[in-house]
Design a protein around this motif. Structure first.
Motif, PDB file in Angstrom:
ATOM      1  N   LEU A 313       0.849  -1.193   0.000  1.00 23.39           N
ATOM      2  CA  LEU A 313       0.000   0.000   0.000  1.00 23.39           C
ATOM      3  C   LEU A 313       0.884   1.242   0.000  1.00 23.39           C
ATOM      4  CD1 LEU A 313      -1.147  -2.294   2.243  1.00 23.39           C
ATOM      5  CD2 LEU A 313      -3.170  -0.883   1.933  1.00 23.39           C
ATOM      6  N   PRO A 314       1.230   1.763  -1.187  1.00 26.49           N
ATOM      7  CA  PRO A 314       2.117   2.935  -1.253  1.00 26.49           C
ATOM      8  C   PRO A 314       1.379   4.230  -0.918  1.00 26.49           C
ATOM      9  CG  PRO A 314       1.518   2.209  -3.464  1.00 26.49           C
ATOM     10  CD  PRO A 314       0.866   1.255  -2.510  1.00 26.49           C
ATOM     11  N   ASN A 315       1.662   4.772   0.266  1.00 27.34           N
ATOM     12  CA  ASN A 315       0.940   5.963   0.706  1.00 27.34           C
ATOM     13  C   ASN A 315       1.254   7.193  -0.129  1.00 27.34           C
ATOM     14  OD1 ASN A 315       3.245   5.084   2.610  1.00 27.34           O
ATOM     15  ND2 ASN A 315       3.331   7.312   2.743  1.00 27.34           N
ATOM     16  N   ASP A 316       2.403   7.189  -0.835  1.00 27.31           N
ATOM     17  CA  ASP A 316       2.726   8.367  -1.644  1.00 27.31           C
ATOM     18  C   ASP A 316       1.693   8.598  -2.734  1.00 27.31           C
ATOM     19  OD1 ASP A 316       3.683   6.002  -2.779  1.00 27.31           O
ATOM     20  OD2 ASP A 316       5.376   6.966  -3.770  1.00 27.31           O
ATOM     21  N   ILE A 317       1.219   7.525  -3.390  1.00 26.95           N
ATOM     22  CA  ILE A 317       0.228   7.704  -4.449  1.00 26.95           C
ATOM     23  C   ILE A 317      -1.175   7.831  -3.874  1.00 26.95           C
ATOM     24  CG2 ILE A 317      -0.174   5.242  -4.927  1.00 26.95           C
ATOM     25  CD1 ILE A 317       0.106   8.149  -7.487  1.00 26.95           C
ATOM     26  N   ALA A 318      -1.461   7.193  -2.747  1.00 27.64           N
ATOM     27  CA  ALA A 318      -2.780   7.349  -2.117  1.00 27.64           C
ATOM     28  C   ALA A 318      -3.007   8.800  -1.701  1.00 27.64           C
ATOM     29  CB  ALA A 318      -2.908   6.433  -0.908  1.00 27.64           C
ATOM     30  N   ASN A 319      -1.956   9.458  -1.239  1.00 25.55           N
ATOM     31  CA  ASN A 319      -2.078  10.853  -0.811  1.00 25.55           C
ATOM     32  C   ASN A 319      -2.099  11.837  -1.973  1.00 25.55           C
ATOM     33  OD1 ASN A 319      -2.300  10.365   1.912  1.00 25.55           O
ATOM     34  ND2 ASN A 319      -0.094  10.511   2.299  1.00 25.55           N
ATOM     35  N   ARG A 320      -1.990  11.310  -3.193  1.00 25.29           N
ATOM     36  CA  ARG A 320      -2.170  12.133  -4.396  1.00 25.29           C
ATOM     37  C   ARG A 320      -3.444  11.720  -5.154  1.00 25.29           C
ATOM     38  NH1 ARG A 320       2.530  14.813  -6.223  1.00 25.29           N
ATOM     39  NH2 ARG A 320       3.959  15.098  -4.468  1.00 25.29           N
ATOM     40  N   ASP A 321      -4.346  11.013  -4.486  1.00 15.37           N
ATOM     41  CA  ASP A 321      -5.581  10.533  -5.113  1.00 15.37           C
ATOM     42  C   ASP A 321      -6.516  11.714  -5.366  1.00 15.37           C
ATOM     43  OD1 ASP A 321      -7.993   9.289  -5.810  1.00 15.37           O
ATOM     44  OD2 ASP A 321      -7.658   7.600  -4.449  1.00 15.37           O
ATOM     45  N   THR A 322      -6.865  11.936  -6.642  1.00 17.35           N
ATOM     46  CA  THR A 322      -7.717  13.071  -7.004  1.00 17.35           C
ATOM     47  C   THR A 322      -9.140  12.913  -6.496  1.00 17.35           C
ATOM     48  OG1 THR A 322      -8.177  12.042  -9.154  1.00 17.35           O
ATOM     49  CG2 THR A 322      -6.360  13.636  -9.059  1.00 17.35           C
ATOM     50  N   GLU A 323      -9.534  11.706  -6.120  1.00 14.63           N
ATOM     51  CA  GLU A 323     -10.866  11.495  -5.554  1.00 14.63           C
ATOM     52  C   GLU A 323     -10.961  12.039  -4.129  1.00 14.63           C
ATOM     53  OE1 GLU A 323     -13.612  10.160  -7.087  1.00 14.63           O
ATOM     54  OE2 GLU A 323     -12.362  10.309  -8.895  1.00 14.63           O
TER      55      GLU A 323
END
Length: 401
Positions: A313-323
């Motif tokens: 679960l890579p938090n770097d991309i989750a924290n850039r989620d446009t949703e």
């Protein structure tokens, strides 16, 4: 329900960042997020765990009791070879919670807030030393690393005079390119060092966190080895992560002078609070992804994950989620971003987050105001980023004013 994807051309993980975009997640990670919530990736050992890229799905997995953080599980998706212990963060309940409670009170918000004057003095003294010293200066060695090291040394009662020793061994442990032998030697050296300190605290306790661990050993609630492993975790996590965050966020703000000015020039202390969480969201210094393994069959975003399969679960991309975050690839120090995943979610959410937030808030309200002309003393392209680390940051940050 979707079927298991073909693994003949599975992308390698972790992925490389784009040239010239060191603050952003790898482009391939963003592409995978847009294409679908789950995909297979290939690790260093050839295994192919699931990569979970979207914010909501990561929260769901991190809060699911059917997934395990146990690093001793035979199919746990390890970041590298070796078996370095990370104490309770690599365990499941009930043992995880039992050990975590032993030190949890030291990181409660009220207890941490009482440390504010002491942390403020550490930061002020560090800025005084910067102003009195030569220019240009490496902000990592002169400020970003000493500040959290002094804070965690005070909390544990570890002699700061030994900082070269524990910082050097910590660097070896969090470097992805370290060999198993190098990582094992560094871990062993820290364990031997902190084991001696715990033993002293058992005989001569004080008002500090190592003494509290010593009391648990004396009461038979914790083995000496267990106390030592916990001390290693607290010492490394207490300085390595915050030090990298201080340097990396300073560099990001120097590259975004309008946002730096909003933070530097206001008398409103709440801006430092929102800026802290926004920078944690935007930068994400742990870029290797949180690792889990399924204990039983479960469904994640419509995909069957079978018992024994790994999850990253890579938090770097989750924290850039446009949703979840509007215009996520820009810094907005006034954004309310406290719900980011930089500290994780669920029962394994970072124990030390109140202390990290306090340190960062004080740094952001102090460093830039006291040195308003702070600027880079090197070309941005020449800044050495830690692309080889489990903890992301910069190796050095030359600045002047």
């Amino acid at each position: 329900m979707t079927t298991t994807p073909d693994t003949s051309e599975v992308p390698h993980y972790p992925m490389a960042r784009a040239q010239g975009c060191p603050f952003d997640p790898p482009p391939e990670l963003r592409k995978l997020q847009e294409e679908g919530p789950l995909t297979r990736v290939r690790l260093w050992d050839g295994t192919t765990p699931w990569l979970v890229t979207r914010y909501a799905d990561q929260r769901a997995v991190l809060g699911d009791k059917r997934v395990s953080a146990d690093m001793t599980h035979p199919t746990y998706p390890r970041q590298a070879p070796g078996n370095a212990s990370l104490s309770f963060i690599g365990m499941d309940d009930p043992e995880h919670s039992r050990l975590r409670r032993m030190v949890g009170s030291a990181f409660m918000v009220k207890r941490v807030e009482a440390m504010r004057p002491a942390v403020q003095k550490i930061v002020d003294d560090a800025v005084d030393a910067l102003l009195a010293g030569p220019r240009p200066v490496d902000l990592v060695e002169a400020f970003a690393l000493p500040v959290p090291s002094l804070v965690i040394c005070d909390l544990l009662d570890v002699p700061y005079a030994d900082h070269d020793f524990f910082q050097g061994n910590s660097k070896a442990m969090v470097n992805r390119d370290s060999t198993v032998e190098e990582r094992t030697a560094a871990s062993g050296a820290l364990a031997e060092y902190l084991g001696r300190l715990v033993a002293r605290k058992i005989e001569n306790p004080g008002d500090d966190l190592l003494s509290r661990l010593g009391e648990k050993v004396k009461a038979g609630e914790l083995t000496h080895r267990g106390a030592t492993e916990m001390a290693v975790l607290l010492l490394i996590a207490g300085h390595e992560t915050t030090a990298n965050m201080i340097a990396l966020s300073t560099l990001a703000l120097l590259r975004d002078p309008d946002q730096l000015a909003l933070l530097r020039d206001t008398d409103d202390p709440s801006v430092a609070v929102t800026a802290t969480d926004e920078l944690l969201r935007y930068l994400n210094i742990t870029h290797g992804g949180r690792r889990r393994v399924a204990l039983e069959d479960l469904e994640v975003a419509g995909q069957l994950v079978k018992a024994g399969e790994g999850l990253i679960l890579p938090n770097d991309i989750a924290n850039r989620d446009t949703e979840v975050f509007t215009d996520p690839d820009t810094i907005d120090v006034t954004r309310e971003a406290r719900h980011h995943l930089a500290f994780g979610f669920g029962v394994h959410q970072c124990l030390g987050q109140p202390l990290a937030r306090l340190e960062l808030q004080i740094v952001y309200r102090t460093l830039y105001r006291r040195i308003p002309e702070l600027r880079l003393a090197a070309d941005f392209e020449d800044i050495p980023f830690k692309h080889d680390g489990f903890v992301y940051g910069v190796y050095s940050l030359p600045v002047t004013w």
